[in-house]
Design an enzyme around this catalytic site. Structure first.
Site, PDB file in Angstrom:
ATOM      1  N   THR A 162      59.524  -7.816  80.526  1.00  0.00           N
ATOM      2  CA  THR A 162      59.532  -6.660  81.598  1.00  0.00           C
ATOM      3  C   THR A 162      60.207  -7.150  82.836  1.00  0.00           C
ATOM      4  O   THR A 162      60.956  -6.365  83.309  1.00  0.00           O
ATOM      5  CB  THR A 162      58.115  -6.594  81.828  1.00  0.00           C
ATOM      6  OG1 THR A 162      57.529  -6.064  80.444  1.00  0.00           O
ATOM      7  CG2 THR A 162      57.858  -5.350  82.890  1.00  0.00           C
ATOM      8  N   ASN A 200      61.178  -1.805  69.035  1.00  0.00           N
ATOM      9  CA  ASN A 200      59.965  -2.420  68.759  1.00  0.00           C
ATOM     10  C   ASN A 200      58.943  -1.754  67.947  1.00  0.00           C
ATOM     11  O   ASN A 200      58.287  -2.317  67.154  1.00  0.00           O
ATOM     12  CB  ASN A 200      59.129  -2.700  70.085  1.00  0.00           C
ATOM     13  CG  ASN A 200      59.468  -1.515  71.203  1.00  0.00           C
ATOM     14  OD1 ASN A 200      60.509  -1.363  71.483  1.00  0.00           O
ATOM     15  ND2 ASN A 200      58.350  -1.006  71.549  1.00  0.00           N
ATOM     16  N   GLN A 210      63.146  -7.812  70.953  1.00  0.00           N
ATOM     17  CA  GLN A 210      62.668  -7.611  69.623  1.00  0.00           C
ATOM     18  C   GLN A 210      63.579  -8.123  68.582  1.00  0.00           C
ATOM     19  O   GLN A 210      63.480  -8.021  67.113  1.00  0.00           O
ATOM     20  CB  GLN A 210      62.355  -6.290  69.346  1.00  0.00           C
ATOM     21  CG  GLN A 210      61.227  -5.669  69.888  1.00  0.00           C
ATOM     22  CD  GLN A 210      59.787  -6.488  69.452  1.00  0.00           C
ATOM     23  OE1 GLN A 210      59.802  -7.103  68.352  1.00  0.00           O
ATOM     24  NE2 GLN A 210      58.781  -6.407  70.051  1.00  0.00           N
ATOM     25  N   SER A 254      62.137 -12.146  75.630  1.00  0.00           N
ATOM     26  CA  SER A 254      60.871 -12.621  75.814  1.00  0.00           C
ATOM     27  C   SER A 254      59.939 -13.724  75.071  1.00  0.00           C
ATOM     28  O   SER A 254      60.273 -13.509  73.872  1.00  0.00           O
ATOM     29  CB  SER A 254      59.889 -11.276  75.646  1.00  0.00           C
ATOM     30  OG  SER A 254      58.404 -11.739  76.010  1.00  0.00           O
ATOM     31  N   HIS A 289      57.262 -14.909  74.151  1.00  0.00           N
ATOM     32  CA  HIS A 289      56.103 -14.715  73.214  1.00  0.00           C
ATOM     33  C   HIS A 289      56.202 -13.754  71.994  1.00  0.00           C
ATOM     34  O   HIS A 289      55.403 -13.664  71.001  1.00  0.00           O
ATOM     35  CB  HIS A 289      54.717 -13.952  73.894  1.00  0.00           C
ATOM     36  CG  HIS A 289      54.934 -12.629  74.157  1.00  0.00           C
ATOM     37  ND1 HIS A 289      54.365 -11.711  73.617  1.00  0.00           N
ATOM     38  CD2 HIS A 289      55.480 -11.807  75.411  1.00  0.00           C
ATOM     39  CE1 HIS A 289      54.384 -10.531  74.148  1.00  0.00           C
ATOM     40  NE2 HIS A 289      55.176 -10.766  75.277  1.00  0.00           N
ATOM     41  N   THR A 307      58.473 -20.720  92.417  1.00  0.00           N
ATOM     42  CA  THR A 307      58.453 -22.120  91.765  1.00  0.00           C
ATOM     43  C   THR A 307      58.506 -21.827  90.176  1.00  0.00           C
ATOM     44  O   THR A 307      57.587 -21.043  89.644  1.00  0.00           O
ATOM     45  CB  THR A 307      57.290 -22.831  92.095  1.00  0.00           C
ATOM     46  OG1 THR A 307      57.565 -22.863  93.721  1.00  0.00           O
ATOM     47  CG2 THR A 307      57.070 -24.003  91.443  1.00  0.00           C
ATOM     48  N   CYS A 309      48.106   5.420  73.973  1.00  0.00           N
ATOM     49  CA  CYS A 309      46.879   5.990  74.439  1.00  0.00           C
ATOM     50  C   CYS A 309      47.044   6.203  75.792  1.00  0.00           C
ATOM     51  O   CYS A 309      46.976   5.344  76.623  1.00  0.00           O
ATOM     52  CB  CYS A 309      45.751   5.309  74.077  1.00  0.00           C
ATOM     53  SG  CYS A 309      44.273   6.257  74.090  1.00  0.00           S
TER      54      CYS A 309
HETATM   55  N1  PLP Z   1      61.105  -4.755  75.592  1.00  0.00           N
HETATM   56  C1  PLP Z   1      60.878  -4.608  74.473  1.00  0.00           C
HETATM   57  C2  PLP Z   1      61.859  -4.158  73.251  1.00  0.00           C
HETATM   58  C3  PLP Z   1      59.388  -5.184  73.969  1.00  0.00           C
HETATM   59  O1  PLP Z   1      59.070  -4.910  72.666  1.00  0.00           O
HETATM   60  C4  PLP Z   1      58.670  -5.675  74.812  1.00  0.00           C
HETATM   61  C5  PLP Z   1      57.374  -6.057  74.603  1.00  0.00           C
HETATM   62  O2  PLP Z   1      56.737  -5.314  73.827  1.00  0.00           O
HETATM   63  C6  PLP Z   1      59.230  -5.819  76.205  1.00  0.00           C
HETATM   64  C7  PLP Z   1      60.535  -5.425  76.523  1.00  0.00           C
HETATM   65  C8  PLP Z   1      58.211  -6.543  77.398  1.00  0.00           C
HETATM   66  O3  PLP Z   1      58.081  -7.845  77.154  1.00  0.00           O
HETATM   67  P1  PLP Z   1      56.961  -8.583  77.800  1.00  0.00           P
HETATM   68  O4  PLP Z   1      55.771  -8.419  77.098  1.00  0.00           O
HETATM   69  O5  PLP Z   1      57.300  -9.982  77.694  1.00  0.00           O
HETATM   70  O6  PLP Z   1      56.938  -8.299  79.326  1.00  0.00           O
END
Ligand code: PLP
Length: 390
Positions: free
Chosen positions: A74, A154, A182, A202, A204, A240, A327
């Site tokens: 994000t 996604n 993704q 990202s 995670h 930092t 939702c």
């Molecule tokens: N962009 C896409 C295509 C995503 O699927 C996501 C997360 O679902 C994000 C951005 C946001 O990433 P983060 O969860 O690291 O803020």
């Protein structure tokens, strides 16, 4: 079979790899220095950041010096869109282009800039979720500052033809950003082959820690940093650095790059799951582009089913998946992605996303295919008026 939990929601987040957990914990306990400090403690932390930056650069075919660390996808999207918009504003470029199926991190950032006077165009898509070069050509204006088109979606997994789109934007003097959150770790991602200026990641989503990401900024591209403060990240992102989680991202990136060849095996399982569901559950149809999509994602509409009810029924069986809907204020909004592809509201509302990953097994896939016909049948009977059930 003993009761087991089955995780098929990798596009929401992937479980952290054991090597990542070990790296985060090692760095946290051995390397507490501030990476900006001149003394040995600081230099030790800086060495960890350098290694992490090289790992991330390796995953996307970039120079380490072009990688800016952020607190997740994000933030990377925000830095790209806001940073480019502000940097090009003095040149009179106040128009932004994105697709209608971007993640909210891009869409809501574009909307926020619109409220502050920028103009914006959201590109249309075909029925499989693909943007055409002609649609981009038609939308470009002499004052377009930035085009932001995600690499893989996604919800449906569709891969955009970035290699064909980026040169069109750049020929018009606009910067090109792609959200590769993704796609990185699922398919090869190479910033030079894609021909983009900015690319978001990202950690995670590919086995790294949450709240940790990166924005690749092509050498020579100037952004206005929106996180202001110290001179960290060469003045492009103040604050930092979170050395332990960034070290974890570096490890995850290297492992993801090494394991890209596993994608074929994941695709085989995804295809088996999808074919199994379509064959055994009547009234189902797959959404997205069957050919151009990431190997782990399947999005399926279940006729006459409230997606949320099926999600909960599956959860009770130990199976974790997602709906394409969000939702908002208690009502289930149909997915903006499926709506933008022209799907009717009802079909957009009854779609489910299955997203597989490195831990997914054949046994898990077969369990889901086996259990779904009964769950769907039960929900369809519950949904019918009493007279019709009798
Ligand atoms: N962009 C896409 C295509 C995503 O699927 C996501 C997360 O679902 C994000 C951005 C946001 O990433 P983060 O969860 O690291 O803020």
């Amino acid at each position: 079979m003993t009761w087991m939990r089955i995780y098929l929601d990798y596009n929401a987040t992937a479980p952290p790899l054991p090597e990542v957990v070990a790296a985060v914990s090692r760095v946290m306990s051995t390397t507490f220095g501030n990476a900006s400090s001149v003394h040995a403690f600081g230099q030790q932390a800086k060495a960890e950041l350098d290694a992490a930056r090289a790992g991330v650069a390796h995953l996307i075919g970039a120079e380490a010096s072009e990688v800016v660390f952020t607190a997740g996808g994000t933030e990377s999207d925000n830095l790209a869109v806001r940073g480019a918009a502000e940097a090009l504003e003095p040149a009179g470029r106040r128009h932004l282009i994105a697709t209608a199926i971007e993640h909210e991190a891009v869409l809501n950032t574009v909307r926020a800039l619109e409220r502050r006077g920028w103009a914006a165009t959201l590109l249309p898509l075909d029925a499989t979720g693909v943007v055409s070069p002609d649609a981009l050509r038609a939308a470009l204006r002499p004052d377009t500052a930035l085009v932001s088109i995600m690499h893989a979606n996604n919800e449906i997994g569709t891969i955009q033809p970035i290699e064909a789109l980026a040169p069109i934007a750049r020929a018009a003097g606009a910067l090109f950003h792609t959200d590769a959150v993704q796609s990185a770790g699922k398919i090869p991602v190479n910033v030079r082959h894609l021909g983009v200026d900015l690319l978001s990641l990202s950690a995670h989503k590919f086995g790294g820690p949450k709240g940790t990401g990166a924005l690749w900024i092509r050498r020579g591209v100037r952004l206005v940093p929106y996180m202001t403060g110290g001179r960290q990240e060469r003045g492009r992102r103040a604050g930092t650095e979170n050395v332990p989680t960034l070290a974890g991202m570096g490890v995850a990136a290297r492992i993801a790059a090494d394991r890209l060849h596993h994608a074929g095996a994941i695709a085989v399982l995804r295809d088996r799951l999808e074919a199994g569901i379509l064959a055994r559950v009547p009234g189902t149809v797959a959404n997205g582009d069957p050919a151009r999509r990431v190997p782990n994602t399947s999005n399926i509409s279940f006729e006459a089913i409230e997606a949320e009810s099926l999600l909960i029924a599956l959860d009770l069986e130990g199976v974790a998946i997602s709906t394409g809907s969000a939702c908002s204020s208690g009502s289930l909004e149909p997915s903006h992605v499926l709506r933008a592809m022209g799907l009717p509201n009802a079909r957009a509302r009854n779609s489910l996303r299955f997203s597989l990953g490195s831990t997914t097994t054949l046994e898990e896939v077969d369990f889901v295919v086996g259990v779904l016909p009964r769950l769907v049948d039960r929900l369809r009977h519950l949904g019918r008026p009493a007279a019709a059930v009798r």
